[in-house]
Design a protein around this motif. Structure first.
Motif, short mmCIF file in Angstrom:
data_model
loop_
_atom_site.label_atom_id
_atom_site.label_comp_id
_atom_site.label_asym_id
_atom_site.label_seq_id
_atom_site.Cartn_x
_atom_site.Cartn_y
_atom_site.Cartn_z
N ILE A 67 -5.21 7.05 -3.88
CA ILE A 67 -5.89 6.31 -3.04
C ILE A 67 -5.13 4.99 -3.15
O ILE A 67 -4.39 4.70 -4.11
N GLU A 68 -4.63 4.30 -1.71
CA GLU A 68 -4.05 3.19 -1.79
C GLU A 68 -4.59 1.88 -2.71
O GLU A 68 -5.82 1.89 -2.76
N GLY A 69 -3.84 1.31 -3.54
CA GLY A 69 -3.94 0.34 -4.36
C GLY A 69 -5.12 -0.87 -3.76
O GLY A 69 -6.02 -1.27 -4.46
N ASP A 70 -4.82 -1.29 -2.57
CA ASP A 70 -5.69 -2.08 -2.15
C ASP A 70 -7.08 -1.58 -1.69
O ASP A 70 -8.13 -2.37 -1.56
N ILE A 73 -8.91 -1.59 -5.00
CA ILE A 73 -9.15 -3.03 -5.36
C ILE A 73 -10.56 -3.61 -4.85
O ILE A 73 -11.47 -4.16 -5.29
N GLU A 74 -10.48 -3.18 -3.42
CA GLU A 74 -11.73 -3.66 -2.66
C GLU A 74 -13.04 -2.60 -2.92
O GLU A 74 -13.89 -3.36 -3.22
N GLN A 75 -12.73 -1.55 -3.40
CA GLN A 75 -13.86 -0.52 -3.77
C GLN A 75 -14.34 -1.58 -5.30
O GLN A 75 -15.73 -1.48 -5.42
N LEU A 76 -13.59 -1.90 -6.07
CA LEU A 76 -13.80 -2.41 -7.13
C LEU A 76 -14.57 -3.87 -7.24
O LEU A 76 -15.84 -4.14 -7.71
#
Length: 88
Positions: A67-70, A73-76
């Motif tokens: 999964i792409e890092g961004d 981060i948005e999921q977190l």
């Protein structure tokens, strides 16, 4: 076996005996060693489990299943917002 113990450790042993849970220094040290062995086994189990998870993740990445890092981060951030709202 005859061992020398640092004064601060001897105080811990004496404090444990004073609680009445242990009859003598040998009982305290025996319990401490048993707990050490349990902790080491638990730690080794954690290391083995973590190693397995990392290997699975590497295989997934090699197959292009990452999964792409961004996105991560948005999921977190979403999870943190939800947790904050629940506590709110």
């Amino acid at each position: 076996m005859n061992i020398q113990i640092q004064p601060e450790l001897e105080k811990i042993i004496q404090d444990q005996i004073a609680t009445g849970r242990y009859a003598n220094a040998e009982d305290v040290i025996s319990k401490a060693l048993k707990l050490l062995l349990e902790w080491e086994k638990g730690y080794q189990d954690w290391v083995d489990e973590t190693r397995d998870k990392v290997n699975i993740a590497i295989e997934q990445l090699d197959r292009g299943e990452g999964i792409e890092g961004d996105i991560v981060i948005e999921q977190l951030r979403d999870k943190l917002r939800q947790a904050r709202d629940v506590q709110g």
